[in-house]
Design a protein around this motif. Sequence first.
Motif, PDB file in Angstrom:
ATOM      1  N   ARG A 255       0.832  -1.208   0.000  1.00  0.00           N
ATOM      2  CA  ARG A 255       0.000   0.000   0.000  1.00  0.00           C
ATOM      3  C   ARG A 255       0.864   1.254   0.000  1.00  0.00           C
ATOM      4  NH1 ARG A 255      -3.140  -2.563   4.042  1.00  0.00           N
ATOM      5  NH2 ARG A 255      -2.366  -1.092   5.607  1.00  0.00           N
ATOM      6  N   ARG A 256       1.922   1.228   0.815  1.00  0.00           N
ATOM      7  CA  ARG A 256       2.812   2.382   0.884  1.00  0.00           C
ATOM      8  C   ARG A 256       3.475   2.643  -0.471  1.00  0.00           C
ATOM      9  NH1 ARG A 256       5.707   0.649   4.714  1.00  0.00           N
ATOM     10  NH2 ARG A 256       4.609   1.670   6.423  1.00  0.00           N
ATOM     11  N   THR A 257       3.840   1.572  -1.154  1.00  0.00           N
ATOM     12  CA  THR A 257       4.465   1.720  -2.468  1.00  0.00           C
ATOM     13  C   THR A 257       3.461   2.220  -3.499  1.00  0.00           C
ATOM     14  OG1 THR A 257       5.909  -0.149  -1.905  1.00  0.00           O
ATOM     15  CG2 THR A 257       5.887   0.556  -4.195  1.00  0.00           C
ATOM     16  N   PHE A 258       2.211   1.731  -3.420  1.00  0.00           N
ATOM     17  CA  PHE A 258       1.174   2.227  -4.324  1.00  0.00           C
ATOM     18  C   PHE A 258       0.992   3.739  -4.166  1.00  0.00           C
ATOM     19  CE2 PHE A 258      -1.406  -1.978  -4.699  1.00  0.00           C
ATOM     20  CZ  PHE A 258      -0.416  -2.481  -5.517  1.00  0.00           C
ATOM     21  N   LYS A 259       0.925   4.210  -2.912  1.00  0.00           N
ATOM     22  CA  LYS A 259       0.745   5.638  -2.655  1.00  0.00           C
ATOM     23  C   LYS A 259       1.913   6.433  -3.214  1.00  0.00           C
ATOM     24  CE  LYS A 259      -2.003   4.946   1.543  1.00  0.00           C
ATOM     25  NZ  LYS A 259      -2.050   5.121   3.035  1.00  0.00           N
ATOM     26  N   TRP A 260       3.124   5.879  -3.057  1.00  0.00           N
ATOM     27  CA  TRP A 260       4.302   6.575  -3.563  1.00  0.00           C
ATOM     28  C   TRP A 260       4.252   6.688  -5.081  1.00  0.00           C
ATOM     29  CZ3 TRP A 260       8.524   4.720  -6.517  1.00  0.00           C
ATOM     30  CH2 TRP A 260       9.619   5.591  -6.582  1.00  0.00           C
ATOM     31  N   ILE A 261       3.825   5.614  -5.756  1.00  0.00           N
ATOM     32  CA  ILE A 261       3.729   5.637  -7.220  1.00  0.00           C
ATOM     33  C   ILE A 261       2.686   6.649  -7.672  1.00  0.00           C
ATOM     34  CG2 ILE A 261       3.101   4.289  -9.253  1.00  0.00           C
ATOM     35  CD1 ILE A 261       4.200   1.824  -7.832  1.00  0.00           C
ATOM     36  N   LEU A 262       1.527   6.671  -7.004  1.00  0.00           N
ATOM     37  CA  LEU A 262       0.473   7.616  -7.372  1.00  0.00           C
ATOM     38  C   LEU A 262       0.916   9.057  -7.148  1.00  0.00           C
ATOM     39  CD1 LEU A 262      -2.661   5.758  -5.972  1.00  0.00           C
ATOM     40  CD2 LEU A 262      -1.937   5.955  -8.351  1.00  0.00           C
ATOM     41  N   CYS A 263       1.670   9.288  -6.056  1.00  0.00           N
ATOM     42  CA  CYS A 263       2.197  10.637  -5.807  1.00  0.00           C
ATOM     43  C   CYS A 263       3.168  11.044  -6.898  1.00  0.00           C
ATOM     44  CB  CYS A 263       2.884  10.688  -4.444  1.00  0.00           C
ATOM     45  SG  CYS A 263       1.751  10.652  -3.040  1.00  0.00           S
ATOM     46  N   CYS A 264       3.969  10.093  -7.358  1.00  0.00           N
ATOM     47  CA  CYS A 264       4.915  10.388  -8.441  1.00  0.00           C
ATOM     48  C   CYS A 264       4.174  10.770  -9.721  1.00  0.00           C
ATOM     49  CB  CYS A 264       5.814   9.181  -8.697  1.00  0.00           C
ATOM     50  SG  CYS A 264       7.025   8.864  -7.402  1.00  0.00           S
ATOM     51  N   LEU A 265       3.055  10.105  -9.972  1.00  0.00           N
ATOM     52  CA  LEU A 265       2.291  10.390 -11.178  1.00  0.00           C
ATOM     53  C   LEU A 265       1.545  11.720 -11.077  1.00  0.00           C
ATOM     54  CD1 LEU A 265       0.791   6.846 -11.907  1.00  0.00           C
ATOM     55  CD2 LEU A 265       2.720   7.947 -13.051  1.00  0.00           C
ATOM     56  N   CYS A 266       1.098  12.056  -9.862  1.00  0.00           N
ATOM     57  CA  CYS A 266       0.287  13.267  -9.679  1.00  0.00           C
ATOM     58  C   CYS A 266       1.129  14.531  -9.538  1.00  0.00           C
ATOM     59  CB  CYS A 266      -0.619  13.115  -8.457  1.00  0.00           C
ATOM     60  SG  CYS A 266      -1.845  11.805  -8.625  1.00  0.00           S
ATOM     61  N   ARG A 267       2.266  14.397  -8.845  1.00  0.00           N
ATOM     62  CA  ARG A 267       3.092  15.584  -8.582  1.00  0.00           C
ATOM     63  C   ARG A 267       4.536  15.301  -8.953  1.00  0.00           C
ATOM     64  NH1 ARG A 267       1.949  16.931  -2.437  1.00  0.00           N
ATOM     65  NH2 ARG A 267       2.035  14.639  -2.315  1.00  0.00           N
ATOM     66  N   LYS A 268       5.015  15.950  -9.948  1.00  0.00           N
ATOM     67  CA  LYS A 268       6.389  15.755 -10.401  1.00  0.00           C
ATOM     68  C   LYS A 268       7.355  16.258  -9.336  1.00  0.00           C
ATOM     69  CE  LYS A 268       5.318  16.163 -15.318  1.00  0.00           C
ATOM     70  NZ  LYS A 268       5.592  16.879 -16.586  1.00  0.00           N
ATOM     71  N   GLY A 269       8.409  15.501  -9.133  1.00  0.00           N
ATOM     72  CA  GLY A 269       9.437  15.886  -8.177  1.00  0.00           C
ATOM     73  C   GLY A 269       9.212  15.339  -6.795  1.00  0.00           C
ATOM     74  N   VAL A 270       7.996  14.847  -6.510  1.00  0.00           N
ATOM     75  CA  VAL A 270       7.744  14.355  -5.161  1.00  0.00           C
ATOM     76  C   VAL A 270       8.529  13.084  -4.878  1.00  0.00           C
ATOM     77  CG1 VAL A 270       5.777  12.866  -5.724  1.00  0.00           C
ATOM     78  CG2 VAL A 270       5.897  13.951  -3.487  1.00  0.00           C
ATOM     79  N   CYS A 271       8.880  12.343  -5.935  1.00  0.00           N
ATOM     80  CA  CYS A 271       9.638  11.095  -5.763  1.00  0.00           C
ATOM     81  C   CYS A 271      11.002  11.369  -5.165  1.00  0.00           C
ATOM     82  CB  CYS A 271       9.791  10.377  -7.097  1.00  0.00           C
ATOM     83  SG  CYS A 271       8.220   9.950  -7.858  1.00  0.00           S
ATOM     84  N   GLN A 272      11.624  12.487  -5.563  1.00  0.00           N
ATOM     85  CA  GLN A 272      12.953  12.816  -5.051  1.00  0.00           C
ATOM     86  C   GLN A 272      12.880  13.381  -3.639  1.00  0.00           C
ATOM     87  OE1 GLN A 272      14.692  15.431  -7.922  1.00  0.00           O
ATOM     88  NE2 GLN A 272      14.800  13.876  -9.535  1.00  0.00           N
ATOM     89  N   GLN A 273      11.758  14.057  -3.322  1.00  0.00           N
ATOM     90  CA  GLN A 273      11.631  14.668  -2.006  1.00  0.00           C
ATOM     91  C   GLN A 273      11.203  13.659  -0.946  1.00  0.00           C
ATOM     92  OE1 GLN A 273       8.896  17.889  -2.483  1.00  0.00           O
ATOM     93  NE2 GLN A 273      10.076  18.876  -4.103  1.00  0.00           N
ATOM     94  N   ARG A 274      10.311  12.749  -1.325  1.00  0.00           N
ATOM     95  CA  ARG A 274       9.796  11.759  -0.377  1.00  0.00           C
ATOM     96  C   ARG A 274       9.887  10.390  -1.016  1.00  0.00           C
ATOM     97  NH1 ARG A 274       3.953  13.243   1.309  1.00  0.00           N
ATOM     98  NH2 ARG A 274       4.338  11.457   2.685  1.00  0.00           N
ATOM     99  N   ASP A 275      10.964   9.703  -0.788  1.00  0.00           N
ATOM    100  CA  ASP A 275      11.198   8.401  -1.377  1.00  0.00           C
ATOM    101  C   ASP A 275      11.134   7.345  -0.285  1.00  0.00           C
ATOM    102  OD1 ASP A 275      11.912   6.172  -2.721  1.00  0.00           O
ATOM    103  OD2 ASP A 275      13.834   6.918  -3.452  1.00  0.00           O
TER     104      ASP A 275
END
Length: 298
Positions: A255-275
Amino acid sequence: VLANLMVMVAIFMNRRFHFPIYYLLGNMAAADLFAGLAYTNLMLNTGPWTRMLSKEQWYIRGALIDISLTASVANLLAVAVERHQTIITMQLHNNMTKKRVVLLIISIWVAGIIMGLVPSLFWNCECDLDDCSTVAPLYSRRFLIFWAVLNLLTFLIMLVMYARIFFYVKCQSRHTSNHTSEVRHQTFVNLMKTISMVLGAFVICWTPGLVTLLLDGLLGKDSKANRYEKYCLVIAECNSLVNPIIYSLRDVEMRRTFKWILCCLCRKGVCQQRDPLSTVIDSPVKEVFSEDNQNADR
């Protein structure tokens, strides 16, 4: 299709899922994704459009469904064998190498492709119209009997194997006293519950369709299987959506990984800030390994 694609991406992106059991679950998601594509192709080429299909196109339409089911069954059997081996030997994950996992996954898809090509190559009723199925008019009724019985026997084998694992874990849990063993067994049980739910959903969804094919093969037109075939197929294809839901409900890390993937798709750059994939998160599995290492050092 999108749900199973997310499972595959999650397993690929999260290093905590880089174990044989999760590779096999990822392959299960790939089979479900393929089933979704096969069913989409069926919807676009059935009913009034069937008469426009050539014989080769009709065989391809059926072969896609056959391949997805065979790959799913073979993958479930591989998961059952993997869990049986690891739990009986009291390991959290199998020591199977990545090379062997890749070879196993390739073998699963080769078996699926072979079973999908068999009816079109030689086991059909083109030369014996009395042997034709009512559900799949160009398929031999004897092939449908063989295919349905083979899958039902595979289901039975997996159920027996999981029953043996459950009884083994239950028996072992009675003799555990230290905290490490309790956490380890709880981890086993949680993972087993997830896999058993996947197996149970698969059996519930696909058994009506297999029984319909079996009756069609045995009774022919008297079975009137073509009245129920479409409904059984819809139930069977719903299984491809059930599995990702089970993964997300049962596995906190998934579930945590799903949320992270969806955040990456919705907001660019969030993957680098919250990985979350690179952070350290406490878990029962981590606790087991850390305590095992401390005991080894002592």
